[in-house]
Design a protein around this motif. Sequence first.
Motif, PDB file in Angstrom:
ATOM      1  N   LEU A  12      -7.402   5.879  -3.291  1.00 24.96           N
ATOM      2  CA  LEU A  12      -8.264   6.357  -2.230  1.00 24.96           C
ATOM      3  C   LEU A  12      -7.795   7.753  -1.843  1.00 24.96           C
ATOM      4  O   LEU A  12      -6.657   7.931  -1.403  1.00 24.96           O
ATOM      5  N   VAL A  26       0.873  -1.171   0.000  1.00 24.66           N
ATOM      6  CA  VAL A  26       0.000   0.000   0.000  1.00 24.66           C
ATOM      7  C   VAL A  26       0.910   1.220   0.000  1.00 24.66           C
ATOM      8  O   VAL A  26       1.834   1.313   0.809  1.00 24.66           O
ATOM      9  N   ASP A  40      -5.818   1.158  -7.879  1.00 27.51           N
ATOM     10  CA  ASP A  40      -6.919   1.784  -7.146  1.00 27.51           C
ATOM     11  C   ASP A  40      -6.403   2.940  -6.295  1.00 27.51           C
ATOM     12  O   ASP A  40      -5.346   2.834  -5.658  1.00 27.51           O
ATOM     13  N   GLU A  91      -6.534  -4.749   2.338  1.00 29.21           N
ATOM     14  CA  GLU A  91      -5.566  -5.005   1.254  1.00 29.21           C
ATOM     15  C   GLU A  91      -4.519  -6.047   1.646  1.00 29.21           C
ATOM     16  O   GLU A  91      -3.766  -6.520   0.793  1.00 29.21           O
ATOM     17  N   ARG A 139     -10.001  -0.162   5.077  1.00 28.35           N
ATOM     18  CA  ARG A 139      -9.654  -0.433   3.674  1.00 28.35           C
ATOM     19  C   ARG A 139      -8.195  -0.860   3.550  1.00 28.35           C
ATOM     20  O   ARG A 139      -7.850  -1.777   2.790  1.00 28.35           O
ATOM     21  N   THR A 198      -1.287  -2.530  -4.465  1.00 27.70           N
ATOM     22  CA  THR A 198      -2.718  -2.810  -4.560  1.00 27.70           C
ATOM     23  C   THR A 198      -3.584  -1.593  -4.286  1.00 27.70           C
ATOM     24  O   THR A 198      -4.755  -1.570  -4.658  1.00 27.70           O
ATOM     25  N   LEU A 199      -3.036  -0.601  -3.611  1.00 30.89           N
ATOM     26  CA  LEU A 199      -3.818   0.592  -3.267  1.00 30.89           C
ATOM     27  C   LEU A 199      -2.895   1.781  -3.083  1.00 30.89           C
ATOM     28  O   LEU A 199      -1.811   1.648  -2.504  1.00 30.89           O
TER      29      LEU A 199
END
Length: 304
Positions: A59, A4, A57, A75, A71, A26-27
Amino acid sequence: MRVVFMGTPDFAVPSLRALAAAHDVTLVLTRPDAVRGRGKRLEPSPVKAAATELGIDVLETNRITPETLDRIVAERPDIICVAAYGCILPDSVLDVAPLGCVNVHGSPLPRWRGAAPIQRAVLEGDELAGVSIMRVVHDLDAGAYCRQTTTPVGEKSCPVLMAEVAELGATELLAALDDIEAGRATWVEQDESQVTYAKKIDKAEMRLDPADPADANLRRVRASLDAAPARLTVCGKGVRAIDARPSDADVDAGSVLVRKGRVHLGCADGAIELTRVKPDGKREMEAAAWSQGLHADAPTWERL
C-alpha cells in the motif's frame, strides 16, 4: 506473528526481508513511487521493490488516512514494525496491534533522535553508531527501547555505515519480536538529559572549507550522500568529493598540492587527500585522473 511493516528506503529492506523469513508479513506500507537517483523516471521505493519480490501486498501512501487505517486494522496484525517509513504515524495507529508498534531507529538512543541519525554520527565525529528497537509513541523517537547495539564509526563512509546499521537493525528487530511475543522484553526509558536531535542534513553543512580543520572536512566527505554531497571549488570550478583520506602533506590552507598523481588540499590545521571526485558536469573519476586537468601553476580551493 502477523506483521504489518512500514518502510521506504534501502535502510528498511534488511528488516523487511528478515521479518518475511520469520513471520507472516501481510501488508507493507511505503511512500509512493518517486523520481530517485539520477534518472528522470518514477521508481518504486526499495521497500516496494523488495515487497513485490517477496509477494507481499503493498500500500503506497504519504500519510495515514482513515481508509489506510481501516486497511491496517483489517489485517489484524499482532504487531506493527516501522523502519524509516518517512511519515508521521497518528496515535490511532499505535493501538491497532495488541503487541504495539515498534521502530528500527538508526542510533543508540537517546543519542540522535530524528531524521538523519547515521549522517549526524559521522558528521559530528561520534565514535559509535548503532540501532535501537523502540516503541513508537506520540513524541518523536521518544519511546522506550528493548534492544540496542552499536558499531564503531571509524573511517567508514555514510553509505557503508548505513548498510551495516541496517543489517544490525534487522537482527535486533527479530530478537525484539521474539522477546515481545514471549513477554520477556525489558523496556528502557530514555534519559531525557542525554537527548540530541539529528535534524535533516542541509547542503550548506556539507561544503568543504579551507578555514576548517582537516578532520572536519574529512567527516563531511564521509557523511556525504547524493541528497547532500560534500562539495568544494577548485580553481574556480565546482567538484564533489566522493572519497578522501588524511594527508601529512605540508600545504597552506586554501592551496592545492598535486604530487605524483595525488591531490592534497590545505586546511586550517593540516591537509586531506582527495582520492575520488566528480567534477560538475562530468563522470565520477579517480582524483589522479582529474588532477591532470588542473593546469594552474598554483591551484587553490575554496568553499563552494
